[in-house]
Design a protein around this motif. Structure first.
Motif, PDB file in Angstrom:
ATOM      1  N   LEU A  58       0.848  -1.196   0.000  1.00 23.66           N
ATOM      2  CA  LEU A  58       0.000   0.000   0.000  1.00 23.66           C
ATOM      3  C   LEU A  58       0.879   1.239   0.000  1.00 23.66           C
ATOM      4  O   LEU A  58       2.006   1.223   0.500  1.00 23.66           O
ATOM      5  CB  LEU A  58      -0.910   0.004   1.229  1.00 23.66           C
ATOM      6  N   ASP A  64      -9.821  10.654   0.341  1.00 20.53           N
ATOM      7  CA  ASP A  64      -8.478  10.514  -0.239  1.00 20.53           C
ATOM      8  C   ASP A  64      -8.494   9.565  -1.427  1.00 20.53           C
ATOM      9  O   ASP A  64      -7.888   9.839  -2.472  1.00 20.53           O
ATOM     10  CB  ASP A  64      -7.510  10.002   0.829  1.00 20.53           C
ATOM     11  N   ARG A  65      -9.197   8.444  -1.297  1.00 20.01           N
ATOM     12  CA  ARG A  65      -9.277   7.478  -2.403  1.00 20.01           C
ATOM     13  C   ARG A  65     -10.074   8.048  -3.580  1.00 20.01           C
ATOM     14  O   ARG A  65      -9.771   7.754  -4.739  1.00 20.01           O
ATOM     15  CB  ARG A  65      -9.917   6.179  -1.924  1.00 20.01           C
ATOM     16  N   LEU A  69     -11.672  -0.004  -0.659  1.00 25.00           N
ATOM     17  CA  LEU A  69     -12.473   1.176  -0.316  1.00 25.00           C
ATOM     18  C   LEU A  69     -13.900   0.787   0.019  1.00 25.00           C
ATOM     19  O   LEU A  69     -14.451   1.203   1.047  1.00 25.00           O
ATOM     20  CB  LEU A  69     -12.450   2.157  -1.488  1.00 25.00           C
ATOM     21  N   CYS A  84      -2.876  13.571  -2.262  1.00 25.21           N
ATOM     22  CA  CYS A  84      -2.798  12.159  -1.875  1.00 25.21           C
ATOM     23  C   CYS A  84      -1.364  11.791  -1.516  1.00 25.21           C
ATOM     24  O   CYS A  84      -0.720  10.960  -2.175  1.00 25.21           O
ATOM     25  CB  CYS A  84      -3.334  11.269  -2.995  1.00 25.21           C
ATOM     26  N   CYS A 134       0.577   6.942   2.005  1.00 25.77           N
ATOM     27  CA  CYS A 134      -0.611   7.731   2.336  1.00 25.77           C
ATOM     28  C   CYS A 134      -1.727   6.824   2.863  1.00 25.77           C
ATOM     29  O   CYS A 134      -2.317   7.088   3.913  1.00 25.77           O
ATOM     30  CB  CYS A 134      -1.082   8.489   1.095  1.00 25.77           C
ATOM     31  N   VAL A 135      -2.015   5.745   2.132  1.00 29.22           N
ATOM     32  CA  VAL A 135      -3.056   4.811   2.543  1.00 29.22           C
ATOM     33  C   VAL A 135      -2.692   4.157   3.872  1.00 29.22           C
ATOM     34  O   VAL A 135      -3.532   4.036   4.779  1.00 29.22           O
ATOM     35  CB  VAL A 135      -3.276   3.737   1.459  1.00 29.22           C
ATOM     36  N   SER A 136      -1.433   3.749   4.010  1.00 27.56           N
ATOM     37  CA  SER A 136      -0.991   3.123   5.255  1.00 27.56           C
ATOM     38  C   SER A 136      -1.166   4.063   6.436  1.00 27.56           C
ATOM     39  O   SER A 136      -1.572   3.635   7.530  1.00 27.56           O
ATOM     40  CB  SER A 136       0.474   2.692   5.138  1.00 27.56           C
ATOM     41  N   PHE A 176     -10.340   8.861   4.717  1.00 28.34           N
ATOM     42  CA  PHE A 176      -9.765   7.826   3.855  1.00 28.34           C
ATOM     43  C   PHE A 176     -10.566   7.689   2.565  1.00 28.34           C
ATOM     44  O   PHE A 176      -9.996   7.573   1.467  1.00 28.34           O
ATOM     45  CB  PHE A 176      -9.737   6.494   4.600  1.00 28.34           C
ATOM     46  N   TYR A 235      -3.400   6.481   6.812  1.00 32.53           N
ATOM     47  CA  TYR A 235      -4.824   6.543   7.161  1.00 32.53           C
ATOM     48  C   TYR A 235      -5.274   5.261   7.863  1.00 32.53           C
ATOM     49  O   TYR A 235      -5.992   5.308   8.879  1.00 32.53           O
ATOM     50  CB  TYR A 235      -5.671   6.751   5.909  1.00 32.53           C
ATOM     51  N   SER A 294      -8.090  -1.370  -5.410  1.00 34.33           N
ATOM     52  CA  SER A 294      -8.361  -0.153  -4.639  1.00 34.33           C
ATOM     53  C   SER A 294      -9.833  -0.030  -4.314  1.00 34.33           C
ATOM     54  O   SER A 294     -10.215   0.310  -3.184  1.00 34.33           O
ATOM     55  CB  SER A 294      -7.896   1.079  -5.425  1.00 34.33           C
TER      56      SER A 294
END
Length: 336
Positions: A49, A117-118, A248, A132, A52-54, A114, A56, A244
């Motif tokens: 990941l 952001d996605r 999500l 992002c 950024c995703v990690s 989150f 969140y 993704s």
């Protein structure tokens, strides 16, 4: 001071109390383990990941962990099994209630952050390189948490003592003015709208926009690839988008489903203007408690979602379990 349920035979207790005595300890154990495991694995950054995703997901797991500890462990289990601890001193109890509202709001709004952001990452190509990022995620988290703590400060002043024992105020009763004064009624409605009504609406809207964008982009991409006679080749971009959207939708869909009952119960209470329950067998009380059980379950399910949707997360989880097994086996052998 309080009904001590453990003084009565289990089979004589009302079903809703029996359910709570079994359900909440299970949720506490599973929630703490699941969220600690998620924080450890995601913090290692080996799940494929983005940072950024990690960031969140780690923040969401930490918020869910706080909800489990503060709400399930220190409030609900304490209320059932240890109803006369210092946590029921009025000042402590009022602070605990306010803190409980705050961490719940933080968990909800980090889920929304989150999702947003996605949405930017998938649908807004011009903005994703700017927003992002790991730095933006850190700023959002650092802003959301203190703001929601500040927003819930009024809850500390919404309670009054139930009784006084040796000049010490015990228990937390909602003040009568909180039920009738327009200011408090407005605050309560704003609180419910901020969490969960507005996040539920925005998450649903963002997901709908994201799905529409992905379907359109995928159709265009397939047409382009078809015109180049490459339809039999694997499309890494489409596969990445698919992964993704699965992550999500699994997280946001889980949030909406488990929070929906809570919001319906709140609306029903406002429509019927009921303020009190007639007893532990009151259908309204049973529905209300069931909605809280589902709400708290949402703090334990994200780890399962990661394990189902992310192969690298599963790999890290298996490696961690094997390492713990080896360590335990080694300790047992050395012990003998």
């Amino acid at each position: 001071m309080k009904i001590i349920f453990t003084d009565y035979p289990f089979f004589l207790l009302p079903p809703i109390v029996q359910s709570g005595m079994i359900y909440y300890p299970i949720i506490a154990v599973l929630g703490i383990l699941a969220n600690v495991i998620s924080i450890v694995i995601l913090s290692r950054g080996k799940c494929g990941l983005s940072k950024c995703v990690s960031r969140y997901l780690v923040a969401m797991a930490a918020a869910d962990l706080l909800v489990v500890v503060i709400d399930v462990l220190l409030f609900r289990i304490n209320h059932i099994y240890f109803p006369e601890t210092f946590l029921f001193i009025t000042q402590v109890c009022a602070f605990h209630r306010a803190l409980n509202h705050a961490v719940t709001d933080i968990s909800v709004w980090l889920t929304l952050s989150f999702t947003f952001d996605r949405y930017l990452m998938i649908c807004c190509h011009k903005l994703r390189s700017r927003f992002c990022t790991e730095e933006t995620a850190a700023r959002v988290i650092a802003t959301v948490c203190p703001l929601l703590c500040f927003k819930n400060i009024p809850w500390y002043f919404a309670f009054e003592p139930k009784i006084s024992v040796h000049n010490v105020a015990w228990g937390c009763n909602v003040k009568q003015e909180c039920l009738i004064e327009p200011t408090w009624i407005s605050f309560n409605w704003i609180h419910r709208c901020i969490s969960p009504l507005l996040p539920m609406f925005l998450i649903s809207l963002l997901n709908a926009l994201t799905v529409g964008h992905i379907l359109m982009a995928s159709k265009v991409r397939r047409n382009l690839r078809g015109s180049k006679n490459t339809t039999n080749q694997n499309d890494a971009e489409l596969e990445s988008r698919r992964n993704s959207i699965i992550l999500l939708f699994a997280i946001s869909g889980n949030f909406i489903m488990l929070w929906m009952t809570y919001f319906i119960c709140f609306l029903w209470a406002q429509i019927t203007t009921r303020r009190y329950f007639t007893g532990l067998s009151d259908p309204s009380l049973i529905a209300d408690e069931t909605s809280y059980m589902l709400l708290l379950l949402s703090c334990c399910t994200n780890t399962c979602i990661y394990a189902v949707t992310q192969s690298k997360f599963r790999g890290e989880l298996k490696s961690g379990m094997k390492y713990l097994w080896r360590m335990m086996s080694k300790c047992v052998k050395e012990g003998f």
